[in-house]
Design a protein around this motif. Structure first.
Motif, PDB file in Angstrom:
ATOM      1  N   GLU B  52      35.762 -71.416  77.397  1.00  0.00           N
ATOM      2  CA  GLU B  52      37.259 -71.098  77.529  1.00  0.00           C
ATOM      3  C   GLU B  52      37.510 -69.671  77.501  1.00  0.00           C
ATOM      4  O   GLU B  52      38.383 -69.273  78.276  1.00  0.00           O
ATOM      5  CB  GLU B  52      37.619 -71.747  76.017  1.00  0.00           C
ATOM      6  CG  GLU B  52      39.175 -72.095  75.990  1.00  0.00           C
ATOM      7  CD  GLU B  52      39.673 -72.860  77.204  1.00  0.00           C
ATOM      8  OE1 GLU B  52      38.749 -73.783  77.808  1.00  0.00           O
ATOM      9  OE2 GLU B  52      40.730 -72.610  77.755  1.00  0.00           O
ATOM     10  N   GLU B  53      36.710 -68.879  76.953  1.00  0.00           N
ATOM     11  CA  GLU B  53      36.881 -67.522  76.587  1.00  0.00           C
ATOM     12  C   GLU B  53      36.845 -66.872  77.944  1.00  0.00           C
ATOM     13  O   GLU B  53      37.573 -65.972  78.511  1.00  0.00           O
ATOM     14  CB  GLU B  53      35.986 -66.980  75.463  1.00  0.00           C
ATOM     15  CG  GLU B  53      36.345 -65.311  75.489  1.00  0.00           C
ATOM     16  CD  GLU B  53      36.053 -64.854  73.788  1.00  0.00           C
ATOM     17  OE1 GLU B  53      36.049 -65.629  73.058  1.00  0.00           O
ATOM     18  OE2 GLU B  53      35.836 -63.666  73.975  1.00  0.00           O
ATOM     19  N   ARG B  55      36.992 -68.344  80.875  1.00  0.00           N
ATOM     20  CA  ARG B  55      38.075 -68.883  81.944  1.00  0.00           C
ATOM     21  C   ARG B  55      39.269 -68.031  81.744  1.00  0.00           C
ATOM     22  O   ARG B  55      39.907 -67.604  82.471  1.00  0.00           O
ATOM     23  CB  ARG B  55      38.008 -70.126  81.693  1.00  0.00           C
ATOM     24  CG  ARG B  55      37.259 -71.258  82.037  1.00  0.00           C
ATOM     25  CD  ARG B  55      37.606 -72.540  82.517  1.00  0.00           C
ATOM     26  NE  ARG B  55      36.371 -73.488  82.892  1.00  0.00           N
ATOM     27  CZ  ARG B  55      36.035 -74.164  82.015  1.00  0.00           C
ATOM     28  NH1 ARG B  55      36.492 -74.480  80.571  1.00  0.00           N
ATOM     29  NH2 ARG B  55      35.038 -74.939  82.221  1.00  0.00           N
ATOM     30  N   ASN B  56      39.596 -67.806  80.321  1.00  0.00           N
ATOM     31  CA  ASN B  56      40.915 -66.852  79.980  1.00  0.00           C
ATOM     32  C   ASN B  56      40.729 -65.663  80.558  1.00  0.00           C
ATOM     33  O   ASN B  56      41.404 -65.045  81.106  1.00  0.00           O
ATOM     34  CB  ASN B  56      41.024 -66.882  78.561  1.00  0.00           C
ATOM     35  CG  ASN B  56      41.600 -68.281  77.968  1.00  0.00           C
ATOM     36  OD1 ASN B  56      42.039 -69.137  78.700  1.00  0.00           O
ATOM     37  ND2 ASN B  56      41.405 -68.565  76.760  1.00  0.00           N
ATOM     38  N   PHE B  57      39.487 -64.876  80.424  1.00  0.00           N
ATOM     39  CA  PHE B  57      39.176 -63.677  80.724  1.00  0.00           C
ATOM     40  C   PHE B  57      39.220 -63.537  82.298  1.00  0.00           C
ATOM     41  O   PHE B  57      39.901 -62.546  82.867  1.00  0.00           O
ATOM     42  CB  PHE B  57      37.644 -63.148  80.282  1.00  0.00           C
ATOM     43  CG  PHE B  57      37.425 -62.016  80.685  1.00  0.00           C
ATOM     44  CD1 PHE B  57      36.721 -61.447  81.904  1.00  0.00           C
ATOM     45  CD2 PHE B  57      37.733 -60.841  80.090  1.00  0.00           C
ATOM     46  CE1 PHE B  57      36.287 -60.399  82.336  1.00  0.00           C
ATOM     47  CE2 PHE B  57      37.371 -59.670  80.334  1.00  0.00           C
ATOM     48  CZ  PHE B  57      36.683 -59.267  81.595  1.00  0.00           C
ATOM     49  N   PHE B  59      40.901 -65.326  84.311  1.00  0.00           N
ATOM     50  CA  PHE B  59      42.396 -65.629  84.684  1.00  0.00           C
ATOM     51  C   PHE B  59      42.977 -64.137  84.560  1.00  0.00           C
ATOM     52  O   PHE B  59      43.732 -63.732  85.561  1.00  0.00           O
ATOM     53  CB  PHE B  59      42.998 -66.645  83.828  1.00  0.00           C
ATOM     54  CG  PHE B  59      44.650 -67.008  84.164  1.00  0.00           C
ATOM     55  CD1 PHE B  59      45.625 -66.122  83.131  1.00  0.00           C
ATOM     56  CD2 PHE B  59      44.977 -67.370  85.173  1.00  0.00           C
ATOM     57  CE1 PHE B  59      46.963 -66.352  83.561  1.00  0.00           C
ATOM     58  CE2 PHE B  59      46.448 -67.527  85.367  1.00  0.00           C
ATOM     59  CZ  PHE B  59      47.256 -66.889  84.480  1.00  0.00           C
TER      60      PHE B  59
END
Lengths: 126, 465
Positions: B52-53, B55-57, B59
């Motif tokens: 998750e982390e 993917r957020n990064f 983005f």
């Protein structure tokens, strides 16, 4: 005695918190910081990502809404207090600098005015 | 790393994937691009690259104009065709914290694996001391598979140490750069290239060593049992490897480890039972000296020894003992070959007579074996001399002498305690070392004759000076 987190803010931290006075999403924060600082301060996406996580962990900002991976944030009461504290600290330093380094009476008076009215260089009322 | 990828992109090779130190490139038109490698502080080494982390990064970075290439756990690789784009990390102190956290974990883990591997093999040393450690080292040198294991242990240990040292050096340099308001670098380009090349050279050496020490020898000796074992091993190894690669992005899960261990246990059972399953026999024992059985026998050394009255001693008993119970083993490796022989007389210990003949073309290995053979606790020097070109050194080992308690117990039972002394002779010449050990039979056994016969036998070996 260990230093408390966010006891003093770095420049990117300061400008990020300032830009979150209004609700703002991650990407727009980078543009806002550039605008607020007149292009002087730039925050990379990696640094922004890490700082937003830190601020959220320290209850300085809160997430207001989310669309997919895009998240919007806003500054909290606690964040506001830290921001004001930092602003006053910078003002105090500038005032002392004006008196001690520049020796210019007019500059000192200007600083005193700022200190009394609590306005930043960009007119943001604190 | 960033510099390396930019140079490759300028030559027309764009990074497509990265797995550890192995990069996958694809051919494209040469581009002048900017690469950035970012380290995420809070991603665990057990997580897959699709977390998750990450993917957020990604983005955030893509919104800022960067293009994501690939990720491996905490490491994210991105590029941009705008060389003036705002860097991903603009706060050097935060960047240093993130790199320091992950670097420390990785260095500690690598060192831990190296130490663990060493302990797994050498843990008996903790109980048995340096002598047992020497024995374990010798057994590694005597088989090709052992040399391979030794190579891997050394690499892991050295890699772990290098990781710890480079982490400490990097920390100091990063702190210094920070205090001078300079950018914190991951690693200088030259150091990165040296490490990259060193890792690839090791992998190549490992493959070559494996071919020379195991595959080639097995094929030459037509050892079908070992070849089948190797095939089974590789099938299971590649199966587990492919499976773990397919799960790489998902990250570590305990069920994957359980599945891997189950596959390994099935493989070990299959290899153990391969004789009965495929009706295969292990390769027969043979000597590389004479091809006709052991190099040296009791009857050759002790037969014809005379006592003070001029009567022959030991002849028949030695022959009976040898024919009754004896064992002969042979070890061969690219560094050291050895042939060992033991007799097992019925009423005394198994070490009544034994020898080991070592051969190596490497002086350092021979010196090591010589020190191991001669510097045993309890050995007392008993003189040395030359027999032609053979240098002979004698020792006695009185560890067989009963203790005071045993003597007292024996005396109480009316027994006469026996003094047990073993004689050890170490013969050296050229690429050979012969160590013989036998029980001293008293004045009827002439040590000089025994050593002289052993020396005569040794002189017939090929390559003796």
């Amino acid at each position: 005695m260990p230093r408390e987190q966010f006891q003093s803010l770095t420049e990117p931290m300061y400008y990020i918190l300032m830009s979150l006075q209004d609700e703002c999403c991650g990407v727009d924060i980078m543009e806002k910081v550039r605008g607020l600082s007149g292009g002087r301060v730039q925050v990379g996406p990696g640094t922004l990502y890490a700082l937003l996580a830190k601020f959220q962990e320290g209850d300085m900002i809160e997430e207001t809404r989310q669309e997919g991976r895009k998240k919007w944030y806003r500054i909290t009461e606690k964040g506001n207090d830290s921001l004001k504290k930092e602003y006053r600290r910078i003002l105090a330093m500038a005032r002392d600098g004006a008196a001690g380094l520049e020796g210019d009476r007019d500059a000192v008076l200007e600083m005193e005015k700022l200190w009394d009215f609590g306005r930043s260089g960009n007119g943001v009322l604190l | 790393m960033e510099c390396f990828f930019e140079k490759m992109a300028a030559r027309g090779w764009m990074l497509r994937d990265a797995r550890g130190s192995f990069w996958g490139f694809e051919r494209q038109t040469p581009k002048d691009v900017k690469f950035s490698v970012a380290i995420l502080k809070d991603v665990s080494m057990w997580e897959g690259s699709e977390n998750e982390e990450s993917r957020n990064f990604q983005f955030y970075c893509e919104s800022a104009g960067w293009h994501f290439v690939c990720a491996e756990k905490c490491r994210q690789i991105l590029w941009s065709d705008n060389r003036d784009i705002v860097p991903i990390e603009t706060d050097e102190e935060m960047k240093m914290e993130a790199v320091k956290t992950q670097y420390r974990k990785q260095a500690a883990f690598t060192m831990f694996v190296g130490v663990l591997w060493t302990l797994i093999y050498f843990w008996p040393v903790l109980a048995g001391g340096a002598e047992l450690g020497g024995y374990l080292m010798k057994s590694l040198l005597e088989s090709n598979a052992g040399i391979l294991v030794l190579f891997c242990i050394l690499y892991l240990l050295l890699g772990g140490l290098a990781g710890i040292v480079s982490y400490l050096v990097w920390c100091q340099m990063a702190k210094r750069n920070l205090s001078r308001k300079m950018p914190v670098l991951y690693r200088p380009y030259s150091v990165f290239m040296v490490k990259d090349i060193a890792e690839k050279v090791f992998c190549l050496l490992l493959v070559v060593l494996f071919y020379i020490t195991v595959v080639r020898v097995t094929v030459q000796e037509r050892d079908w049992r070992t070849l089948t074992n190797l095939l089974v091993f590789f099938i299971v190894f590649w199966g587990v490897s492919l499976f773990s690669q397919s799960r790489r992005k998902k990250g570590f899960r305990w069920r994957y480890l359980a599945a891997g261990m189950a596959a390994v246990m099935i493989m070990m059972f299959g290899m153990y039972k391969i004789d009965t399953i495929f009706d295969m026999e292990s390769s027969g024992e043979d000597t590389w000296m004479t091809g006709n059985g052991p190099f040296l026998k009791c009857s050759e050394l002790f037969a014809g020894n005379k006592n003070a009255e001029g009567e022959e001693t030991e002849k028949k008993e030695a022959e009976d003992r040898e024919e009754g119970r004896s064992v002969h083993t042979r070890n061969a490796s690219i560094l050291l070959e050895s042939e060992s022989y033991n007799t097992f007389p019925s009423e005394i210990c198994r070490e009544d007579f034994s020898y080991t003949l070592y051969k190596s073309r490497y002086k350092a290995v021979l010196n090591y074996i010589r020190k191991l053979s001669e510097n045993r606790p309890g050995y007392e020097e008993d003189g040395d001399y030359w027999d032609g070109s053979i240098y002979i050194r004698r020792y006695s080992d009185q560890r067989g002498i009963p203790t005071e308690q045993e003597t007292a117990d024996g005396a109480a039972a009316g027994d006469v305690p026996a003094e047990v002394i073993y004689r050890i002779s170490v013969l050296r010449n050229g690429p050979y070392i012969l160590v013989i050990r036998y029980k001293d039979q008293g004045p009827g056994l002439s040590k000089e004759i025994v050593d002289s016969r052993a020396a005569d036998k040794m002189k017939r070996l090929p390559g003796i000076l």
